[in-house]
Structures are given as C-alpha cells and as structure tokens.
Design a protein around this motif. Sequence first.
Motif, PDB file in Angstrom:
ATOM      1  N   ARG A 188       0.826  -1.210   0.000  1.00  0.00           N
ATOM      2  CA  ARG A 188       0.000   0.000   0.000  1.00  0.00           C
ATOM      3  C   ARG A 188       0.859   1.257   0.000  1.00  0.00           C
ATOM      4  NH1 ARG A 188      -4.092  -0.370  -2.422  1.00  0.00           N
ATOM      5  NH2 ARG A 188      -2.537  -1.647  -3.439  1.00  0.00           N
ATOM      6  N   VAL A 189       2.185   1.101  -0.179  1.00  0.00           N
ATOM      7  CA  VAL A 189       3.114   2.233  -0.196  1.00  0.00           C
ATOM      8  C   VAL A 189       3.753   2.352  -1.567  1.00  0.00           C
ATOM      9  CG1 VAL A 189       5.226   3.200   0.802  1.00  0.00           C
ATOM     10  CG2 VAL A 189       3.590   2.003   2.274  1.00  0.00           C
ATOM     11  N   ILE A 190       3.728   3.574  -2.116  1.00  0.00           N
ATOM     12  CA  ILE A 190       4.334   3.868  -3.408  1.00  0.00           C
ATOM     13  C   ILE A 190       5.444   4.889  -3.179  1.00  0.00           C
ATOM     14  CG2 ILE A 190       3.951   4.802  -5.724  1.00  0.00           C
ATOM     15  CD1 ILE A 190       0.906   4.086  -5.195  1.00  0.00           C
ATOM     16  N   LEU A 191       6.676   4.513  -3.494  1.00  0.00           N
ATOM     17  CA  LEU A 191       7.818   5.405  -3.329  1.00  0.00           C
ATOM     18  C   LEU A 191       8.098   6.123  -4.641  1.00  0.00           C
ATOM     19  CD1 LEU A 191      10.232   3.073  -1.314  1.00  0.00           C
ATOM     20  CD2 LEU A 191       8.634   4.775  -0.420  1.00  0.00           C
ATOM     21  N   GLY A 192       8.094   7.454  -4.609  1.00  0.00           N
ATOM     22  CA  GLY A 192       8.290   8.240  -5.823  1.00  0.00           C
ATOM     23  C   GLY A 192       9.694   8.794  -5.962  1.00  0.00           C
ATOM     24  N   HIS A 193      10.076   9.068  -7.192  1.00  0.00           N
ATOM     25  CA  HIS A 193      11.342   9.741  -7.538  1.00  0.00           C
ATOM     26  C   HIS A 193      12.576   8.878  -7.329  1.00  0.00           C
ATOM     27  CE1 HIS A 193       8.891  13.191  -8.032  1.00  0.00           C
ATOM     28  NE2 HIS A 193       8.808  13.521  -6.761  1.00  0.00           N
ATOM     29  N   SER A 206      14.322  -1.834  -1.169  1.00  0.00           N
ATOM     30  CA  SER A 206      12.969  -1.282  -1.089  1.00  0.00           C
ATOM     31  C   SER A 206      11.970  -2.205  -1.763  1.00  0.00           C
ATOM     32  CB  SER A 206      12.934   0.107  -1.743  1.00  0.00           C
ATOM     33  OG  SER A 206      13.801   1.009  -1.092  1.00  0.00           O
ATOM     34  N   ALA A 207      12.303  -2.649  -2.971  1.00  0.00           N
ATOM     35  CA  ALA A 207      11.403  -3.541  -3.700  1.00  0.00           C
ATOM     36  C   ALA A 207      11.185  -4.840  -2.938  1.00  0.00           C
ATOM     37  CB  ALA A 207      11.963  -3.824  -5.088  1.00  0.00           C
ATOM     38  N   GLY A 208      12.224  -5.306  -2.246  1.00  0.00           N
ATOM     39  CA  GLY A 208      12.117  -6.543  -1.496  1.00  0.00           C
ATOM     40  C   GLY A 208      11.108  -6.480  -0.364  1.00  0.00           C
ATOM     41  N   SER A 209      10.769  -5.269   0.073  1.00  0.00           N
ATOM     42  CA  SER A 209       9.768  -5.123   1.124  1.00  0.00           C
ATOM     43  C   SER A 209       8.370  -5.421   0.614  1.00  0.00           C
ATOM     44  CB  SER A 209       9.800  -3.694   1.683  1.00  0.00           C
ATOM     45  OG  SER A 209       9.187  -2.775   0.772  1.00  0.00           O
ATOM     46  N   GLY A 210       8.191  -5.300  -0.722  1.00  0.00           N
ATOM     47  CA  GLY A 210       6.868  -5.481  -1.305  1.00  0.00           C
ATOM     48  C   GLY A 210       6.184  -4.189  -1.691  1.00  0.00           C
ATOM     49  N   CYS A 211       6.876  -3.053  -1.527  1.00  0.00           N
ATOM     50  CA  CYS A 211       6.279  -1.767  -1.892  1.00  0.00           C
ATOM     51  C   CYS A 211       6.378  -1.537  -3.395  1.00  0.00           C
ATOM     52  CB  CYS A 211       6.971  -0.623  -1.144  1.00  0.00           C
ATOM     53  SG  CYS A 211       8.628  -0.237  -1.769  1.00  0.00           S
TER      54      CYS A 211
END
Length: 302
Positions: A188-193, A206-211
């Motif tokens: 449910r978290v989208i990391l931008g930039h 970061s991707a490994g967290s599932g975000c």
Amino acid sequence: MSAVRTVLGDVPGGELGVCDAHDHLFFASPRLPGEELRDAAAARAELAAFREQGGGTVVQWTPYGLGRRAADLPALSRETGVHVVAATGLHQDVHYDQDTLAALRGRAADVFVAELTRGIGTSGVRAGLIKVAGGFHALDAHARWTMSAAAEAHHATGAPIAVHLELGTGALDVLELLCGGAGVPPDRVILGHLNRSPDPVTHRQSAGSGCWLAFDGPSRGNHATDWRMPDAVRDLAEAGFGDRLLLGGDTTAASARSVDGGPGMPYLLRRVAPRLALAVGDELVRRVLTENPARAFAVDWH
C-alpha cells in the motif's frame, strides 16, 4: 471488491488502461513562483495530448492546500476520456504557510479520511490516494507527523500512500516508519522519484519489502535521470521485481507542459516508454504502464 477511486467514481483497476502513475494537472506552491499550474484549458489540452499517445489514466499527486482544483477534475476527465485520480495528504512544510499547518494539527488524519470518503471540500470529488513527503536523506518532524496521519487514514480506508522522496533519498527510512512502525502493508506504499537517486542496492532493498517503486519526472532537466532510469529498471526486473514498478511524468511547472513547449505528459509515452523498451522489452513496459498501476491503486475500500 477492489477498485480505483477516480474523480468520476470507483472503477476496476483493469479499466485504467495506460497509466501515468504520478503527475499534476493543477499545482501551485510558493516554491515555484510563476510556474503555477492553474489553467483549466491547458490542463484539458495536456490530457488530450496524453490521450492521443494512448494514455488512459493520470494519477494527480497534488495534495491538500496546493491548488488541486478538485471541482474541475470531473469535467476534464469526461471531456478527454482520461481517468483522473485525485490525492489528499500533505507535502513538505516548505510548501505551506504556518497558519495552514497549524489548522491541521491534531486533525490531519480526519481531513485525509474525509477527503477519501466524502469528498474534497464541497466538490464531492473523493481522493483515491494519500500523498506525503520525506526530506533529503532524513525524516523531519513534519514528515513524521504527516506520515503518521497518512498511516492512520490508510487504516481507516485502505487507501494507498504515495511518498515524495526528496531527490530519491530516504526510501528505507520511510518504509521503516510506515510499514515497520505504523503497520501499513508494504503493497500500500508507493515510493516516488527513485530515478533521482539511482542506487541499485537501495532500490532492491525497497522492492524486497513489497512496496511499489515509481520512476517519474522525465521532464526534470536538472536531474540526469533519463539515461540512468532504463538501467535501474532493468536491474530491478532482472532481480525479479518487474511487478513492483510504476512510471510517471510529474509535470509540476507550467513551462514543462507540452502545450507550453515542454515535454509534458505525452513525453512519457512518446519518448520514455520506447527508450525503456530498448532496455527491458515491450512486454515489461506494457505491464509497468497497465497491470502494475491497476494493482497499485486498487483498494478494497472500507
């Protein structure tokens, strides 16, 4: 049943089509004097130009107090045939006067929930995501306050939380706060930039967290990102994270709009997507523009 909350109502994620996962039709900040996005006719033309390139949805990350013009969004969506998703939330404190922030102390989460469930102001337009922001390699008190409020609003509604990472930094701190401390599910978290800080180790962690990882802002001439972004996306795809990636344009200045001589929203499909396809193939680019946002922004609303 999960749905994406657009300005014209909830729609299945599969109806989004090709999605610009982070952009702005309207935006006004004291940090960008003279570059305000306030012209409805220009916004309509920009959406139409995006549609001509095959675009189907634009997710506007403009949060509370920065000129969202929510009441104008439904007509623009209907007239151009492009789905539009609006945001609630708060940007960095430098974008606001102190009176605005003081008025939200102790009630930010309630405001976010109201805008997600009842509508923004008197417009009746409901937001479909919560936008917040971190700082450069750090989370200050304002960021922690707004992210805590966003987490509370997420738990009340299910809405996704989209995060402006300053120059692409601080991703792991954000995930630690939102997911580790506040219990927000990573998906449910989208990391931008993230394209602004092309650190493959942090990207993979970061991707490994599932975000979700958003690569956006190709219109930013002061960030040498266009030529680095395909390598970053390829690295993540090869590591098995192709299903966690999003693409956006992040047009925040009037001079960056295509109708005002800049690259604008169409550039994402006209130049960025074909360039990316050379690195990772047409099929992955198709999924990043369609299937991934259909999952990232779809919510089991409650």
